[in-house]
Design an enzyme around this catalytic site. Structure first.
Site, PDB file in Angstrom:
ATOM      1  N   TYR A 139       0.817  -1.211   0.000  1.00  0.00           N
ATOM      2  CA  TYR A 139       0.000   0.000   0.000  1.00  0.00           C
ATOM      3  C   TYR A 139       0.854   1.265   0.000  1.00  0.00           C
ATOM      4  O   TYR A 139       0.394   2.333  -0.401  1.00  0.00           O
ATOM      5  CB  TYR A 139      -0.933   0.024   1.212  1.00  0.00           C
ATOM      6  N   LYS A 185       3.409 -15.299   2.296  1.00  0.00           N
ATOM      7  CA  LYS A 185       3.358 -16.077   1.058  1.00  0.00           C
ATOM      8  C   LYS A 185       4.793 -16.423   0.678  1.00  0.00           C
ATOM      9  O   LYS A 185       5.277 -16.116  -0.415  1.00  0.00           O
ATOM     10  CB  LYS A 185       2.636 -15.275  -0.036  1.00  0.00           C
ATOM     11  N   ASP A 217      -3.258 -18.051   1.713  1.00  0.00           N
ATOM     12  CA  ASP A 217      -4.409 -18.738   1.130  1.00  0.00           C
ATOM     13  C   ASP A 217      -4.901 -19.858   2.049  1.00  0.00           C
ATOM     14  O   ASP A 217      -6.112 -20.029   2.251  1.00  0.00           O
ATOM     15  CB  ASP A 217      -4.079 -19.278  -0.271  1.00  0.00           C
ATOM     16  N   ASP A 241      -5.349  -6.717   5.938  1.00  0.00           N
ATOM     17  CA  ASP A 241      -6.566  -6.030   5.509  1.00  0.00           C
ATOM     18  C   ASP A 241      -7.641  -7.052   5.158  1.00  0.00           C
ATOM     19  O   ASP A 241      -8.803  -6.939   5.578  1.00  0.00           O
ATOM     20  CB  ASP A 241      -6.227  -5.153   4.297  1.00  0.00           C
ATOM     21  N   ASP A 245     -10.925  -8.482   7.835  1.00  0.00           N
ATOM     22  CA  ASP A 245     -12.314  -8.370   7.387  1.00  0.00           C
ATOM     23  C   ASP A 245     -12.991  -9.736   7.357  1.00  0.00           C
ATOM     24  O   ASP A 245     -14.179  -9.854   7.687  1.00  0.00           O
ATOM     25  CB  ASP A 245     -12.377  -7.722   6.003  1.00  0.00           C
TER      26      ASP A 245
END
Length: 345
Positions: A139, A185, A217, A241, A245
């Site tokens: 970001y 990852k 994942d 993020d 959520d």
């Protein structure tokens, strides 16, 4: 112990007042010496000062030991230029205090498993804390850009950035069930390899806390299939993020979710839910998230872990006894808060 109170907009003032009632009751019983000062923020500050994070509020935040925030925004200010909208004040607040770690607990309270979208037997016992790195990663990484033919972003982390958020996670785990899952990852991204190696190095300083690694994942799958087995989850900005959520839907209502943002400056504690202008002033807002945010403040800003747990226990009992409307009950903001106070006494 000085607290800057930023009620904000919509239901923010109502739920913040509920949280303050709980804090005042604890202060009276325990002699904590809490001091509060209220400052305008968000839309309320725009109306008064023409900007969402004005200088008097900024100064109050700098001088405080913690910030208790309500909620910001509403249709009244949606037409303003983006740089002076209420939500921009939140970004400015976090940046001004260098808040690099966002803590988002997701807990399914006993007796409320039916609210979760998961089967009750899977939802039972869920109590997970997502620790998200807040100021680095893709970001904010450079270079970034876009042309007619392509677009590019950069996922970048420095060792100090990973170390400091990892320490927050391990410290939190020490006060909980002493288990950290680091999410990356690492099988395809160099940043993931670097993240994993750095978290392992930090973890050696916490021999009493177990460390586990998961690919992002697989972690998303595990949070749906067996969320109750997780304690503290630490990860980078973009993965955090998404996973925070995902975890937020497990309890079944945004009205149950508090949060904390920690860093070098004054920490901020706030509900995850928005300003809900459609119910503002009706006395029916669920103050649970605000009260639990105050509990997080007691724990993370002032080290009062036992008192924080006492508040959480009182809230859990109140949710069963007098649930608010968004949970299928009829208790308004004041009635629910009164039940919490009774269980605190």
């Amino acid at each position: 112990m000085k607290v800057a109170v930023l009620p904000g907009d919509g239901i923010g003032p109502e739920v913040t007042e509920a949280a303050l009632k709980v804090l005042r009751a604890l202060d009276e019983a325990e002699g904590l010496g809490l001091a509060y000062e209220v400052f305008p923020f968000g839309g309320a500050a725009i109306d008064a000062f023409g900007e969402p994070f004005p200088e008097p509020t900024r100064k109050g935040v700098e001088e405080a030991e913690a910030v208790l925030l309500g909620s910001v925004g509403g249709p009244k200010w949606d037409g303003l230029p983006r740089k002076i909208r209420p939500e921009t004040g939140l970004l400015s607040l976090r940046k001004s205090q260098d808040l690099f770690a966002n803590l988002r607990p997701a807990k399914v309270f006993p007796g409320l498993e039916r609210l979760s979208p998961l089967k009750e037997e899977i939802a039972r016992g869920v109590d997970v804390l997502i620790v998200r790195e807040l100021t680095g990663g893709i970001y904010f990484g450079e270079p970034r850009g876009m042309s007619e033919a392509e677009a590019w972003n950069t996922e970048r982390y420095s060792k100090p950035e990973v170390e400091r958020v990892a320490r927050v996670a391990f410290e939190a785990a020490r006060k909980r069930r002493k288990h950290v899952v680091s999410v990356d990852k690492a099988n395809v991204l160099e940043v993931g390899e670097f993240w994993r190696k750095t978290v392992e190095e930090v973890g050696r300083g916490y021999p009493d806390v177990a460390l586990e690694h998961q690919y992002v994942d697989a972690m998303a799958m595990h949070l749906v299939r067996s969320p109750a087995r997780f304690d503290v989850v630490v990860t980078g900005n973009i993965f955090g993020d998404i996973l925070s959520d995902l975890a937020s839907v497990l309890p079944g209502s945004l009205g149950l979710l508090p949060s904390a943002s920690l860093g070098r400056g004054t920490p901020v504690f706030e509900p995850v839910h928005g300003s809900a202008p459609d119910i503002a002033g009706k006395g029916i807002a669920n103050p649970t998230a605000a009260i639990l945010s105050a509990a997080m403040m007691l724990e993370h800003a002032f080290g009062l872990v036992e008192l924080a747990r006492k508040v959480e226990d009182a809230v859990a009992k109140a949710l069963l006894e007098t649930p608010p409307p968004d949970l299928g009950g009829s208790a308004g903001t004041e009635a629910f808060t009164a039940t919490v106070l009774r269980h605190l006494a």
